[in-house]
Design an enzyme around this catalytic site. Structure first.
Site, PDB file in Angstrom:
ATOM      1  N   ASP A 230      -2.024   2.220   4.894  1.00 31.54           N
ATOM      2  CA  ASP A 230      -0.974   1.830   3.957  1.00 31.54           C
ATOM      3  C   ASP A 230       0.075   2.929   3.963  1.00 31.54           C
ATOM      4  OD1 ASP A 230       0.445   1.343   1.290  1.00 31.54           O
ATOM      5  OD2 ASP A 230      -1.030  -0.273   1.246  1.00 31.54           O
TER       6      ASP A 230
ATOM      7  N   ALA B   3      -6.929   5.207  -7.060  1.00 29.53           N
ATOM      8  CA  ALA B   3      -8.161   5.056  -6.277  1.00 29.53           C
ATOM      9  C   ALA B   3      -7.880   4.350  -4.956  1.00 29.53           C
ATOM     10  CB  ALA B   3      -9.203   4.284  -7.084  1.00 29.53           C
ATOM     11  N   TYR B   4      -7.089   3.280  -5.006  1.00 28.95           N
ATOM     12  CA  TYR B   4      -6.740   2.554  -3.782  1.00 28.95           C
ATOM     13  C   TYR B   4      -6.058   3.477  -2.776  1.00 28.95           C
ATOM     14  CZ  TYR B   4      -3.967  -0.458  -0.725  1.00 28.95           C
ATOM     15  OH  TYR B   4      -3.368  -1.039   0.381  1.00 28.95           O
ATOM     16  N   CYS B   5      -5.075   4.245  -3.233  1.00 22.87           N
ATOM     17  CA  CYS B   5      -4.353   5.135  -2.321  1.00 22.87           C
ATOM     18  C   CYS B   5      -5.277   6.218  -1.770  1.00 22.87           C
ATOM     19  CB  CYS B   5      -3.154   5.761  -3.036  1.00 22.87           C
ATOM     20  SG  CYS B   5      -1.872   4.588  -3.496  1.00 22.87           S
TER      21      CYS B   5
END
Length: 235
Positions: free
Chosen positions: A133, A145-147
């Site tokens: 990403d 958290a996603y990053c």
């Protein structure tokens, strides 16, 4: 022998369209899904081999690896595309959601690469492509958290590129505003496009073309390409 690909998250959006393209180009395609069964059923009608696995369960990952090994002696292309997109509120409210973010984006790709290493090495030019990403380098404070999990996958891309060379190449694609989600309202879409230098929604074909670029250039490993219309310049 037909080339063989495994695409995770193949039931919708990019994974689905990439699987379709590879099937049209003579690949044997293993199409993984968790809940997007309808898309994979359509792929199966075209000859794909559907594999269901919930990547939040480590045992399910191991079982899927065993299924692939049982059905093929080589793997030319592994695309780690499966994703779950949870914001801070979701992971703060649920430890299961927090664990899933790291299971899906970091642990599952790690286990798939290591578990299928022998099959990738058996191919003439085994290739892994990790879908990271643009926010793996410039993280969003709304999706911490996603990053972080995507940043882990980006780092693993570099480490595996070093560790598995020269038998297996490992690269990454960093998508930007490729295809808006149905829940994105017009205001959100216009804001994102205003922040994107090329001012357009990219569509899925540029992602598919980048997979083919990595496939067709055997001198690339440890590379990451942003397919984002320049948006990473403005975040």
């Amino acid at each position: 022998m037909k080339p063989v690909a495994l695409i995770t998250g193949a039931g919708r959006r990019f994974g689905y369209e990439l699987a379709n393209d590879l099937l049209d180009n003579g690949y044997t395609v293993f199409a993984h899904y968790n809940s997007s069964k309808g898309g994979v059923e359509k792929l199966e009608q075209q000859g794909a081999i559907g594999l269901q696995a919930d990547f939040s369960d480590t045992r399910a990952i191991d079982n899927m690896i065993d299924q692939v090994i049982a059905q093929t002696g080589q793997l030319d292309l592994l695309v780690n595309n499966a994703s779950c997109f949870f914001d801070n509120h979701t992971v703060d409210a649920s430890d299961d959601a927090l664990a899933a973010v790291y299971q899906v984006h970091a642990i599952a790709p790690y286990k798939l690469i290591t578990g299928l290493q022998a099959l990738l090495a058996n191919a003439n030019d085994g290739l892994v492509i990790n879908i990271t990403d643009i926010y793996s380098e410039r993280p969003s404070t709304n999706y911490i958290a996603y990053c972080g999990a995507k940043a882990a996958l980006a780092n693993m891309t570099l480490a595996f590129a070093k560790a598995l060379a020269p038998d297996i190449r490992v690269n990454a694609i960093q998508p930007g505003p490729i295809l808006f989600l149905p829940e994105h309202d017009n205001q959100h879409r216009q804001q994102v496009l205003a922040e994107t230098p090329l001012k357009v929604e990219g569509g899925l074909q540029p992602m598919i073309d980048t997979v083919k670029f990595f496939r067709d250039n055997p001198f690339l490993t440890g590379e990451s390409i942003k397919v984002d219309g320049g948006r990473a310049l403005n975040i």
